[in-house]
Structures are given as structure tokens and as C-alpha cells.
Write a protein that holds these residues in place. Structure first.
Motif, PDB file in Angstrom:
ATOM      1  N   VAL A 295       0.834  -1.213   0.000  1.00 21.29           N
ATOM      2  CA  VAL A 295       0.000   0.000   0.000  1.00 21.29           C
ATOM      3  C   VAL A 295       0.867   1.260   0.000  1.00 21.29           C
ATOM      4  O   VAL A 295       0.505   2.277  -0.597  1.00 21.29           O
ATOM      5  CB  VAL A 295      -0.946  -0.014   1.225  1.00 21.29           C
ATOM      6  N   PHE A 296       2.039   1.196   0.648  1.00 16.44           N
ATOM      7  CA  PHE A 296       2.932   2.356   0.701  1.00 16.44           C
ATOM      8  C   PHE A 296       3.940   2.380  -0.445  1.00 16.44           C
ATOM      9  O   PHE A 296       4.783   3.271  -0.514  1.00 16.44           O
ATOM     10  CB  PHE A 296       3.687   2.379   2.032  1.00 16.44           C
ATOM     11  N   GLY A 297       3.883   1.382  -1.347  1.00 19.08           N
ATOM     12  CA  GLY A 297       4.802   1.362  -2.482  1.00 19.08           C
ATOM     13  C   GLY A 297       6.053   0.550  -2.262  1.00 19.08           C
ATOM     14  O   GLY A 297       7.051   0.744  -2.980  1.00 19.08           O
ATOM     15  N   GLY A 298       6.033  -0.369  -1.304  1.00 20.49           N
ATOM     16  CA  GLY A 298       7.202  -1.186  -1.026  1.00 20.49           C
ATOM     17  C   GLY A 298       7.104  -2.584  -1.615  1.00 20.49           C
ATOM     18  O   GLY A 298       6.216  -2.882  -2.421  1.00 20.49           O
ATOM     19  N   MET A 299       8.033  -3.445  -1.201  1.00 14.81           N
ATOM     20  CA  MET A 299       8.132  -4.813  -1.690  1.00 14.81           C
ATOM     21  C   MET A 299       7.509  -5.773  -0.688  1.00 14.81           C
ATOM     22  O   MET A 299       7.284  -5.409   0.456  1.00 14.81           O
ATOM     23  CB  MET A 299       9.621  -5.205  -1.862  1.00 14.81           C
ATOM     24  N   PRO A 300       7.243  -7.002  -1.097  1.00 11.38           N
ATOM     25  CA  PRO A 300       6.873  -8.037  -0.121  1.00 11.38           C
ATOM     26  C   PRO A 300       8.016  -8.243   0.865  1.00 11.38           C
ATOM     27  O   PRO A 300       9.190  -8.154   0.492  1.00 11.38           O
ATOM     28  CB  PRO A 300       6.649  -9.279  -0.977  1.00 11.38           C
ATOM     29  N   ALA A 301       7.687  -8.498   2.110  1.00  7.73           N
ATOM     30  CA  ALA A 301       8.709  -8.621   3.153  1.00  7.73           C
ATOM     31  C   ALA A 301       8.748 -10.036   3.706  1.00  7.73           C
ATOM     32  O   ALA A 301       7.793 -10.805   3.574  1.00  7.73           O
ATOM     33  CB  ALA A 301       8.417  -7.637   4.281  1.00  7.73           C
TER      34      ALA A 301
END
Length: 546
Positions: A295-301
Motif C-alpha cells: 500500500v505504501f509502495g514497497g516490496m513483499p517482506a
């Protein structure tokens, strides 16, 4: 509701905070320093950019710390995830990672609610080690373009081919500077780690090389502009076509996140007394972390084994340490984004190459390959498939290969042995065959047992001793039914002795008991079975009806 409540945060998570808050804060800052270059490097290497890596470490790190199942797990972008994401970015574009992260996060949350967290314990050790070594090799190869000063865009999705293409396309002068930076970073990291394991070697190496590159204005590509604040949350555009195209990669990402996170949490638990660990809650926490990151524009963690280990060694006791780690990185975004933007990409490549090298443990390789030939074969096969094809496929094939060798060993341990009849020999005993079945009666061993018994000739009565059977599956029970039917059709009477209580139901359902000529041919003790067999032979010899 009670079971669902166990998957949610509670005040119990922080009951040790009164006495541990100082060590938690110190551990969190320490991990933040270690995580900064890795977050930037993993973001760049995956193809979504350093910004996405930093966002993932911040957002996913906080969410996983609060909702996860481990008190000391540190989550964020990892090398294994980069290996999966890079081909997705190359095929579907950088924007697809947001969708994949949200889909994978939802899958993980569902898996946690369905209590699938403990399934990772079924992955064999050689598969895990082969998987780890394969990831290390891929991460190293993925850094070759940056290490020789070549953009990785447009290259083949296979890391081996992409590395070869980069070397052939490299400008010798530009490549020389990049390679020197990589070597300098590697030397600094290795020397500092030997001097003191507590020194944040990667951070110091990045700072030193970046200062030298800026002073001498070396022709190196840098990270580039970074945001001075977190982006506003937003949902990516979704369509059924896009979801259909990305659902396969999303399951692969979810599987990898589950495997890596659960393994990391278990490693942390083995390093120190870090409190209880809930595998199902960890899946929920990692799923929510990937959802928030997307949602914030990051990658899967995923849970990061190296950063979690640093956290534990630095004295972390509660989730506050992982939260502080993310807040430290958030401070970098707001206070030092301009400085960070000048870090050379080659320096990040050097950090990841050293990280990849540490993942390939020579001692572990020797240990695995010396255990047994099947374990060595599974280990090597997993490495090959990981490097040449796909991580999740590699785990699947590795598990399948391990299962094959395990079943073969189980089949060999199973057997059928002909025994002498107890007591004084009597006329006609040669027409009675007493067989003891032991070990496992399953699909891998059943056919051999059938062939073995059918070899004997001149037999009128067969006694099957089943009390030594440890494992019976449907195929084994069915084969035993077929065996009884075959022998009875040949005029051979079958007596069964010693069906164990736990096997009785499957034997009844499959038809083993009903296939006997008479219900009285089922015995619990051996002497009555032998006496019954002898009486049958006597009557057969005298021509009496039976």
C-alpha cells in the motif's frame, strides 16, 4: 474466538519491557545501521529501486514486529525475495510488485488463520541448506551488472545469463572503477568482521567508499534521488486480468515469505531464550506486513535471518527492538535522504556479494554431503534447480526428492521373512508357510511382498504375522487384500495373526478381513494359528472335508 485471539497482539508481548527497554533500544539502533545498506541494495537489485527497499524495511518492519509471532524477528526486504521479484519485475514491470505484495500478503494471512504455520517443519534439512546456498549464488550473480558498471535493465531473467551478458557489454574503464569499489567494500567488511563481530561492517564500508568516490568524483552510478518522507498510502490499480496474471507469482512470493520467516524465527529461538513463538501468528504478521508495504509502495517482506541474528546478539528481548530498527530507518528518510542518494550502486553490489558469500558455508556443505548419498543428492539437486529455474520449484523438487529417498529407505527397511513353525516338527509342516511382515506396509513396499510370497510352491496354508508392522497405508492394505484373494483362488488357505489395534480399521475398510475364507481365520496369538494350520493339513491329507 480464542484461537483467533492468539493470532493478535496483546500486552503480554511487552511484559519484559520494563527491564529490557534500554537493551531493546540499543539493539534496534544497531540493527537499523546494519539494515540500511541492505534495504537499499535489495531494493535496487530487485528492480523496484532503493526507495522501495527502504519503505519495506520501515513499514513492513513495524507491522511485522507488532503482529508477528516472534518477539525478536526483524523483517524487511531480503535476498531470497529479491531473487523471486527480479524475474517478476522483468516480465510484468516494477508496478506489478505492489500487486504481488498485496496478493501474497492476503494469502499469508489466510494461511495463518488456517493454522498452516507448522508445515515448514516438514521441509528436510538438505533442502533448506541447498535452498540457502542456491539463493547465495543467485544474489552474487545478480550483482555482477552493478559490479562492472552496467545497467541490469533489458538483460535475461536468468541470473547466470544476465551476468555473462553484463560482462560482455561492460566498458573496460567504467568497469575498472566499479570493480575497485566492490573489492574495497568487500575488503573493509571482511577485515572489520574479523576484528570485531559487533562492528556494523557494511555500514562503515558504504560510508568509506562513498566519501572516497565523492572526493575523487569517480564516474560511478549512484542510488539517485530518494524521497524526504514516506509516500501517502494508496492501492494500486487492480483488474481481473492483472490479478490472474500475477496470482501464480503471488503464491510463489507467499510460499517463500512463509518458509524464510518461519525458519528465521526458529533460528532466533535457538540462539537465545526469546520467549514463545507462534508460527501461525507469524504468518499473519508477515502477511499484514506485505499488505502494508504494498500500500505504501514497497516490496513483499519476510523475516530476515541476518538482521534477526544481529538483533538477538545485541540484547533484544521484546518487539520494541524491531520497531526501533524501523524508526531509525524512518529518521534516515526524513533527515539524510540527500546524503544516502549519493551512495554508489557498485558499493551496494559489494555489500550483497559479501552477504551472498556468507550464505554459502563450506562447513555446512561438507556436513551435508558427508551425511549420506541421498542427502547429498537432494542438497545438490536443490541448489541446481534454485540457480537455474525457480526458488519455490526448487523447494518442491527438493522435498519430492527427499521423500523419494525416504520412502526407498523405508521400503528397504520393510520386509517379509519366512519363519520356522514353533514346537516339535510334525508331518505336513512343509506345507505350511509362516511369514512375518515387519516395518511398513505401504505403496513403496507392498508390491515386493506380494511377489515374495507368490514364489513359494507346494504350500497349502499361509500364516501371515502382522504384529510387527509399524505403518500401513491404503495401498499396502489393498495389496494385502489382493494377496489373500490370489492365494485363496489358488486353493491356499490364509490365516492372519496379530492385527494391531491401530491397523484394524483400515484392514476392515479395504477388505483384508472379509477376503479371508472364514472369520475364524483371524487370530490374536500364534500357537492357535499354527495348530489350526496343522489341523487343516491333516484333514487335507486324509481327504476329509474342511
Amino acid at each position: 474466538m480464542g484461537k483467533l485471539g492468539a493470532l493478535l497482539p496483546s500486552t503480554v508481548d511487552y511484559r519484559a519491557l520494563r527491564t529490557s527497554w534500554k537493551s531493546d533500544v540499543v539493539a534496534g539502533i544497531t540493527v537499523g545501521i546494519v539494515a540500511l545498506p541492505l534495504a537499499l541494495a535489495f531494493g535496487v537489485s530487485s528492480g523496484v529501486g532503493a526507495e522501495a527497499g527502504l519503505i519495506t524495511a520501515i513499514v513492513a518492519g513495524i507491522v511485522a514486529a507488532v503482529f508477528g509471532g516472534s518477539n525478536v524477528q526483524v523483517s524487511g526486504p531480503t535476498g531470497a525475495m529479491v531473487v523471486v521479484l527480479a524475474p517478476i519485475v522483468a516480465t510484468h514491470g516494477a508496478g506489478s510488485v505492489l500487486v504481488v505484495g498485496i496478493l501474497a500478503g492476503a494469502i499469508l494471512v489466510v494461511a495463518g488463520v488456517l493454522r498452516l504455520g507448522r508445515t515448514v517443519s516438514y521441509i528436510p534439512w538438505p533442502v533448506i541448506e541447498g535452498f540457502t546456498v542456491g539463493i547465495g549464488v543467485i544474489i552474487f550473480l545478480q550483482q555482477v551488472p552493478s559490479a562492472v558498471g552496467v545497467s541490469g535493465e533489458g538483460h535475461h531473467t536468468n541470473s547466470i545469463i544476465a551476468a555473462i551478458q553484463s560482462i560482455t557489454e561492460a566498458d573496460p574503464r567504467k568497469a575498472l572503477y566499479s570493480v575497485m569499489v566492490v573489492i574495497a567494500v568487500a575488503v573493509i567488511m571482511l577485515v572489520l568482521s574479523r576484528l570485531n563481530g559487533w562492528i556494523p561492517a557494511s555500514f562503515i564500508a558504504i560510508v568509506a567508499v562513498s566519501v572516497v568516490a565523492a572526493l575523487f568524483r569517480l564516474p560511478l552510478e549512484t542510488i539517485g534521488e530518494l524521497p524526504h518522507s514516506l509516500p501517502a498510502p494508496h492501492l494500486p490499480e487492480l483488474s481481473l486480468t492483472l490479478v490472474y496474471a500475477l496470482i501464480g507469482p503471488a503464491f510463489a512470493v507467499a510460499a517463500l515469505a512463509a518458509i524464510e520467516s518461519l525458519l528465521s524465527a526458529r533460528v532466533a529461538g535457538s540462539m537465545a531464550d526469546t520467549g514463545p513463538f507462534n508460527a501461525d501468528r507469524e504468518l499473519v504478521g508477515q502477511g499484514l506486513a506485505s499488505l502494508a508495504s504494498g500500500v505504501f509502495g514497497g516490496m513483499p517482506a519476510t523475516g530476515a535471518i541476518a538482521r534477526t541474528a544481529v538483533n538477538v546478539r545485541s540484547g533484544a528481548k521484546t518487539r520494541v527492538a524491531a520497531i526501533v530498527h524501523s524508526l531509525s530507518l524512518l529518521a534516515v528518510v526524513y533527515l539524510a535522504a540527500t546524503v544516502v542518494s549519493h551512495i554508489p550502486l557498485a558499493a551496494l553490489a559489494g555489500v550483497l556479494m559479501v552477504t551472498a558469500g556468507k550464505m554459502v558455508s563450506v562447513a555446512t556443505i561438507k556436513e551435508v554431503t558427508k551425511t549420506s548419498r541421498p542427502d547429498a543428492a537432494v542438497f545438490i539437486l536443490t541448489i541446481i534447480v534454485t540457480v537455474t529455474f525457480d526458488l519455490v520449484i526448487a523447494v518442491g523438487i527438493g522435498i519430492a526428492a527427499a521423500a523419494f529417498f525416504a520412502l526407498r529407505a523405508l521400503s528397504r527397511a520393510s520386509g517379509i521373512h519366512r519363519q520356522e513353525l514353533r514346537g516339535e516338527p510334525q508331518p505336513g509342516d512343509e506345507k505350511i508357510a509362516l511369514f512375518r511382515l515387519e516395518g511398513s506396509l505401504f505403496f513403496g513396499a507392498a508390491e515386493g511382498i506380494l511377489e515374495r510370497i507368490e514364489r513359494y510352491e507346494g504350500i497349502e496354508v499361509v500364516i501371515l504375522r502382522l504384529s510387527q508392522l509399524q505403518l500401513v497405508d491404503a495401498t499396502g492394505a489393498r495389496t494385502l487384500t489382493e494377496l489373500v484373494n490370489v492365494l485363496e483362488r489358488k486353493g491356499i488357505t490364509v490365516l492372519i495373526k496379530g492385527i494391531r489395534k491401530e491397523h484394524l480399521r483400515i484392514f476392515q475398510r479395504v477388505g483384508v478381513v472379509n477376503s479371508l475364507r472364514h472369520v475364524n481365520h483371524l487370530f490374536t496369538e500364534l500357537p492357535p494359528a499354527v495348530e489350526h494350520a496343522r489341523s487343516h493339513v491333516r484333514r487335507s491329507t486324509t481327504g476329509a472335508m474342511y
